[in-house]
Scaffold this active site. Sequence first.
Site, PDB file in Angstrom:
ATOM      1  N   CYS A   2     -22.576  19.731  18.827  1.00  0.00           N
ATOM      2  CA  CYS A   2     -22.809  20.896  19.475  1.00  0.00           C
ATOM      3  C   CYS A   2     -22.531  20.582  21.135  1.00  0.00           C
ATOM      4  CB  CYS A   2     -24.256  21.491  19.301  1.00  0.00           C
ATOM      5  SG  CYS A   2     -24.574  21.661  17.594  1.00  0.00           S
ATOM      6  N   ARG A  27     -15.315  18.422  21.010  1.00  0.00           N
ATOM      7  CA  ARG A  27     -16.437  18.014  20.113  1.00  0.00           C
ATOM      8  C   ARG A  27     -16.589  18.079  18.725  1.00  0.00           C
ATOM      9  NH1 ARG A  27     -20.815  16.105  24.393  1.00  0.00           N
ATOM     10  NH2 ARG A  27     -22.230  16.458  22.559  1.00  0.00           N
ATOM     11  N   TRP A  74     -21.951  22.940  16.007  1.00  0.00           N
ATOM     12  CA  TRP A  74     -21.495  22.480  14.591  1.00  0.00           C
ATOM     13  C   TRP A  74     -22.559  22.391  13.583  1.00  0.00           C
ATOM     14  CZ3 TRP A  74     -22.677  18.237  11.661  1.00  0.00           C
ATOM     15  CH2 TRP A  74     -21.723  17.778  10.558  1.00  0.00           C
ATOM     16  N   ASN A  98     -28.643  21.051  20.971  1.00  0.00           N
ATOM     17  CA  ASN A  98     -28.096  19.995  20.162  1.00  0.00           C
ATOM     18  C   ASN A  98     -28.897  19.101  19.801  1.00  0.00           C
ATOM     19  OD1 ASN A  98     -26.107  18.372  19.325  1.00  0.00           O
ATOM     20  ND2 ASN A  98     -25.631  17.441  21.562  1.00  0.00           N
ATOM     21  N   GLY A  99     -28.677  18.871  18.384  1.00  0.00           N
ATOM     22  CA  GLY A  99     -29.605  18.092  17.569  1.00  0.00           C
ATOM     23  C   GLY A  99     -30.153  18.641  16.547  1.00  0.00           C
ATOM     24  N   GLU A 479      -8.668   2.127   8.015  1.00  0.00           N
ATOM     25  CA  GLU A 479      -8.471   2.821   8.708  1.00  0.00           C
ATOM     26  C   GLU A 479      -7.541   3.844   8.637  1.00  0.00           C
ATOM     27  OE1 GLU A 479      -9.665   4.301  11.369  1.00  0.00           O
ATOM     28  OE2 GLU A 479      -7.902   5.016  12.743  1.00  0.00           O
ATOM     29  N   LYS A 483      -7.922   8.010   8.408  1.00  0.00           N
ATOM     30  CA  LYS A 483      -6.963   8.989   9.255  1.00  0.00           C
ATOM     31  C   LYS A 483      -6.378   9.927   8.210  1.00  0.00           C
ATOM     32  CE  LYS A 483      -7.800   8.193  12.267  1.00  0.00           C
ATOM     33  NZ  LYS A 483      -8.753   7.588  13.073  1.00  0.00           N
ATOM     34  N   GLU A 486      -9.106  12.472   6.758  1.00  0.00           N
ATOM     35  CA  GLU A 486      -9.612  13.258   7.823  1.00  0.00           C
ATOM     36  C   GLU A 486      -8.821  14.539   8.205  1.00  0.00           C
ATOM     37  OE1 GLU A 486     -11.433  11.741  11.391  1.00  0.00           O
ATOM     38  OE2 GLU A 486     -10.023  10.284  11.373  1.00  0.00           O
ATOM     39  N   HIS A 502      -9.275  -5.095 -10.138  1.00  0.00           N
ATOM     40  CA  HIS A 502     -10.895  -5.004 -10.388  1.00  0.00           C
ATOM     41  C   HIS A 502     -11.141  -3.707 -10.875  1.00  0.00           C
ATOM     42  CE1 HIS A 502     -10.999  -9.425 -10.034  1.00  0.00           C
ATOM     43  NE2 HIS A 502     -10.481  -9.218  -8.839  1.00  0.00           N
ATOM     44  N   LYS A 600     -16.047  15.618  16.953  1.00  0.00           N
ATOM     45  CA  LYS A 600     -15.729  14.339  17.859  1.00  0.00           C
ATOM     46  C   LYS A 600     -16.714  13.416  18.063  1.00  0.00           C
ATOM     47  CE  LYS A 600     -12.420  11.995  20.043  1.00  0.00           C
ATOM     48  NZ  LYS A 600     -11.686  11.238  19.079  1.00  0.00           N
TER      49      LYS A 600
END
Length: 605
Positions: A2, A27, A74, A98-99, A479, A483, A486, A502, A600
Amino acid sequence: MCGIVGIVGNSPVVPRMMESLKRLEYRGYDSAGVATLSGGNLDRRRAQGKLDALSEKLSLEPLDGTSGIGHTRWATHGQPTEPNAHPHMTEQVAIVHNGIIENFKALKAELIADGIAFESETDTEVVARLLTRELETGAYPSQAFQTVLARLEGAFALCVLIKGEENLMFGAREGSPLVVGLGNGENYLGSDAMALAGLSNHLIYLEEGDWVELSRTAVQIFDRNNQPVERQVSISQVATTMIDKGNHRHFMQKEIYEQPTVVAQALGRYLDPNAGTICLPDMPFDLADVPKVTLVACGTSFYAAQVARYWIEKIARVPVDVDIASEFRYRDPVYTDGGLAIFISQSGETMDTLAALRHAKVAGQHIASIVNVTGSTMARESDLVLPIYAGPEVGVASTKAFTCSLSVLASFSVELAHAKGTITAADVAEYVTELEHAPALMAKILSKDHEIEAIAQDIADARDILFVGRGIYFPIAMEGALKLKEISYIHAEGYAAGELKHGPIALIDENVPVIGIAPDGGLSDKTVSNLQEIMARKGKVILLSDNKGSIAEDMHAHFEMPSAGDLITPILYALPVQMLSYFAAVEKGTDVDMPRNLAKSVTVE
Ligand code: M6R
């Protein structure tokens, strides 16, 4: 997550708040809204989706007012619908948050028992209703705000407007950042320096437990005991111009192609090529005495930490623990006296990483942070800050922050090794030369983007894709998988190549592309053997290597990488996996810069 902006101003605020919300888009959000005070009365406009939807509402039904609050949400509690969008309002108050208010259920039950009705599913509305109830008892606004703050548990940054009080705004910080911007006949609140970039560059970062009362001409800050406090004013370096994509189609694309430049900039801060030395900032502890290093981070920054473990252990021979931040403090880690805990974070605000930092601090560790945002909470709470100098990273998928973090971590590892006496000054000079070559080699890789684009287009329809590597390339494989999933929403996993048999090899058939990361030398023969096992099961192997060697005939594709020294090779191999993801996402037509469900800056646990 947020984003918050608040203006106690002397001219119309809506256009300026919309500019600020635009700056906060990076964000991640799924709804947005603004509220203003006009003629003493509160009014708001909110919209599900992107800011364009809010702009459209505002053009149909404009809002007047010289004081206002704005928010990008968000979703945490309740879906991203208009009723759940902020500001939350009663006739008396408007609030953005926010939170997470952790005790909201108990508070909501108490208010409902008191006959108070709710309009949304959010935790935030509880704050608006509590504050309204306090004001209705006749309490002064500041008294009412203090009483409400004392009832809240969890992490929050709040910004509040009160009916009839056009020259008044409250803010509070507990766990989520909030910044005061000082203006000329106006004052501001924002969730970060970016929110305030077009408004003020004189900023005060509130500390945990602080709350603030703003008017157009005064800012009074109080600590959690309601005692007035002075907090330092800092000058923001964030550019006032809107960060744009230039000629690029996406921010992620721009940020991928910027890497040779920003990595060169970052290395320029840490290397002295003439002297052949590494220059770290002054340290409040002696590197030679560090008995153990603990690296903690989330997501892409965590993979940077994993790469750094190989460097530190191999070159400096110092034991390293690497942890995912959200797990770290809950495993009750065993600290070593005098240990150095390093927290890696692009934003410097990731809640789990920050909580881990505080855990290590209480345990008496030396605290270092490797961050992009130097005014961030992590930077301010660290004994040592190593900025990565990547410049603003807007794409949700982290790219240049990864390679810049790696560049700083590589430099740090070499200096640690030198301090520990495991390498000589001549070795340091050789590493410095090697690092200096990285930007040019990165540019060379990027110039072959059309080859990676063709590979990405070929595999973009796959349902599952695996990335495999060994040793220091295993985190690069993870990574790559992160990437890809997402931004393209293709299911992808990164594995240590030797681990496939395995279990995961059961997934392999002719529909599963496998990206093999195998620079020549080191463990490459072993990785190539594992790739052969995959090809024997009809898996489509795509090899990233400077040596296509013996499997050339049977491979599905090969992207030829330049040869380079061991230190910088992991940094270089980040590029093709980023490009592969980018081009696959473009091929699939996803929202590359703002992928679904992601933010973000992750400021909740
Ligand atoms: O700001 P931070 O580096 O602390 O963020 C950590 C992760 O949230 C971040 O790296 C995330 O995984 C990225 N979206 C990956 O591209």
